[in-house]
Motif scaffolding. Structure first.
Motif, mmCIF file in Angstrom:
data_model
loop_
_atom_site.group_PDB
_atom_site.id
_atom_site.type_symbol
_atom_site.label_atom_id
_atom_site.label_comp_id
_atom_site.label_asym_id
_atom_site.label_seq_id
_atom_site.Cartn_x
_atom_site.Cartn_y
_atom_site.Cartn_z
ATOM 1 N N GLN A 162 0.819 -1.205 0.000
ATOM 2 C CA GLN A 162 0.000 0.000 0.000
ATOM 3 C C GLN A 162 0.859 1.263 0.000
ATOM 4 O O GLN A 162 0.490 2.264 -0.604
ATOM 5 C CB GLN A 162 -0.952 -0.004 1.197
ATOM 6 C CG GLN A 162 -2.075 -0.989 1.053
ATOM 7 C CD GLN A 162 -2.868 -0.737 -0.201
ATOM 8 O OE1 GLN A 162 -3.566 0.260 -0.305
ATOM 9 N NE2 GLN A 162 -2.762 -1.619 -1.168
ATOM 10 N N ILE B 166 -5.493 10.601 -4.290
ATOM 11 C CA ILE B 166 -6.050 9.339 -3.796
ATOM 12 C C ILE B 166 -4.952 8.469 -3.179
ATOM 13 O O ILE B 166 -5.221 7.596 -2.370
ATOM 14 C CB ILE B 166 -6.794 8.581 -4.912
ATOM 15 C CG1 ILE B 166 -7.692 7.505 -4.311
ATOM 16 C CG2 ILE B 166 -5.826 7.976 -5.899
ATOM 17 C CD1 ILE B 166 -8.633 6.874 -5.288
ATOM 18 N N LEU C 106 -5.006 7.987 0.556
ATOM 19 C CA LEU C 106 -5.872 6.952 1.118
ATOM 20 C C LEU C 106 -5.139 5.621 1.209
ATOM 21 O O LEU C 106 -5.307 4.880 2.174
ATOM 22 C CB LEU C 106 -7.137 6.786 0.280
ATOM 23 C CG LEU C 106 -8.184 7.877 0.441
ATOM 24 C CD1 LEU C 106 -9.321 7.671 -0.532
ATOM 25 C CD2 LEU C 106 -8.702 7.903 1.854
ATOM 26 N N ALA D 238 -13.600 -3.432 4.010
ATOM 27 C CA ALA D 238 -13.642 -2.056 3.499
ATOM 28 C C ALA D 238 -12.552 -1.809 2.460
ATOM 29 O O ALA D 238 -12.805 -1.212 1.408
ATOM 30 C CB ALA D 238 -13.494 -1.075 4.655
ATOM 31 N N THR D 239 -11.352 -2.280 2.734
ATOM 32 C CA THR D 239 -10.260 -1.981 1.813
ATOM 33 C C THR D 239 -10.351 -2.771 0.517
ATOM 34 O O THR D 239 -10.049 -2.231 -0.542
ATOM 35 C CB THR D 239 -8.890 -2.222 2.487
ATOM 36 O OG1 THR D 239 -8.840 -3.554 2.985
ATOM 37 C CG2 THR D 239 -8.653 -1.249 3.608
ATOM 38 N N PHE E 63 -12.760 -1.011 -1.665
ATOM 39 C CA PHE E 63 -12.163 0.223 -2.188
ATOM 40 C C PHE E 63 -11.155 -0.076 -3.286
ATOM 41 O O PHE E 63 -11.131 0.588 -4.328
ATOM 42 C CB PHE E 63 -11.496 1.002 -1.049
ATOM 43 C CG PHE E 63 -10.764 2.225 -1.508
ATOM 44 C CD1 PHE E 63 -11.455 3.378 -1.821
ATOM 45 C CD2 PHE E 63 -9.392 2.208 -1.645
ATOM 46 C CE1 PHE E 63 -10.788 4.506 -2.267
ATOM 47 C CE2 PHE E 63 -8.705 3.330 -2.081
ATOM 48 C CZ PHE E 63 -9.408 4.486 -2.386
ATOM 49 N N TRP E 64 -10.302 -1.094 -3.071
ATOM 50 C CA TRP E 64 -9.286 -1.422 -4.066
ATOM 51 C C TRP E 64 -9.909 -1.907 -5.362
ATOM 52 O O TRP E 64 -9.444 -1.572 -6.448
ATOM 53 C CB TRP E 64 -8.318 -2.460 -3.523
ATOM 54 C CG TRP E 64 -7.497 -1.985 -2.380
ATOM 55 C CD1 TRP E 64 -7.095 -0.699 -2.133
ATOM 56 C CD2 TRP E 64 -6.984 -2.768 -1.311
ATOM 57 N NE1 TRP E 64 -6.366 -0.649 -0.983
ATOM 58 C CE2 TRP E 64 -6.280 -1.904 -0.452
ATOM 59 C CE3 TRP E 64 -7.045 -4.106 -0.988
ATOM 60 C CZ2 TRP E 64 -5.644 -2.342 0.694
ATOM 61 C CZ3 TRP E 64 -6.413 -4.552 0.156
ATOM 62 C CH2 TRP E 64 -5.714 -3.679 0.982
ATOM 63 N N LEU F 287 -12.904 -1.112 -6.502
ATOM 64 C CA LEU F 287 -13.489 0.069 -7.150
ATOM 65 C C LEU F 287 -12.412 0.942 -7.785
ATOM 66 O O LEU F 287 -12.608 1.502 -8.860
ATOM 67 C CB LEU F 287 -14.310 0.873 -6.152
ATOM 68 C CG LEU F 287 -15.614 0.230 -5.701
ATOM 69 C CD1 LEU F 287 -16.271 1.065 -4.596
ATOM 70 C CD2 LEU F 287 -16.560 0.066 -6.877
ATOM 71 N N THR F 288 -11.266 1.043 -7.138
ATOM 72 C CA THR F 288 -10.165 1.822 -7.703
ATOM 73 C C THR F 288 -9.661 1.192 -9.001
ATOM 74 O O THR F 288 -9.425 1.895 -9.989
ATOM 75 C CB THR F 288 -9.009 1.926 -6.683
ATOM 76 O OG1 THR F 288 -9.498 2.531 -5.491
ATOM 77 C CG2 THR F 288 -7.867 2.747 -7.226
#
Length: 135
Positions: free
Chosen positions: A29, A44, A47, A79-80, A83-84, A86-87
């Protein structure tokens, strides 16, 4: 039938693997956060650096065997990973490909899935440690 000592050993080894996986996610990360800023020029990446700090905290919590460690791990991974994913989807739509940071994001997703599997193993090992044996 497994003895409580063997279950405790399984739990300890699983916890060690989880701590190492969390530390790998911290590195991935951190690299993804820096590379996203360089590749795309967006904020971004901060984040991703925040997620690196959260996974570092998770590795400490799991290493110390704090009571709420498994719940924190489930919540953070859920959650991550969302998010990943979607990224990565946004990258595919916006720039029609993955920047250099994409491989680190994919590796983070795979390791987060490994963390989730390890948390399930820890949960099962902990549950069987608490059940009274019929001796």
């Amino acid at each position: 039938m497994d003895s409580p000592e063997s279950r405790r050993l399984i739990a300890d080894k699983t916890r060690l693997v989880l701590v190492l996986l969390c530390l790998h996610v911290v590195v991935f990360q951190g690299l993804a956060g820096v590379l996203i800023y360089v590749d795309v020029g967006t904020s971004i990446g901060s984040l991703f650096l925040l997620f690196a700090i959260l996974y570092l905290a998770l590795s400490i919590v799991l290493g110390l065997d704090v009571r709420y460690g498994r719940a924190l791990g489930f919540a953070l991974c859920a959650a991550t990973v969302a998010f990943w994913i979607l990224t990565l989807a946004a990258y595919q739509l916006l720039i029609a490909g993955l920047p250099r940071s994409g491989s680190f994001i994919v590796l983070s997703i795979l390791e987060a899935m490994g963390i989730l599997i390890g948390l399930v193993i820890l949960r099962q090992a902990g549950r069987s440690l608490r059940t009274p044996s019929a001796s």
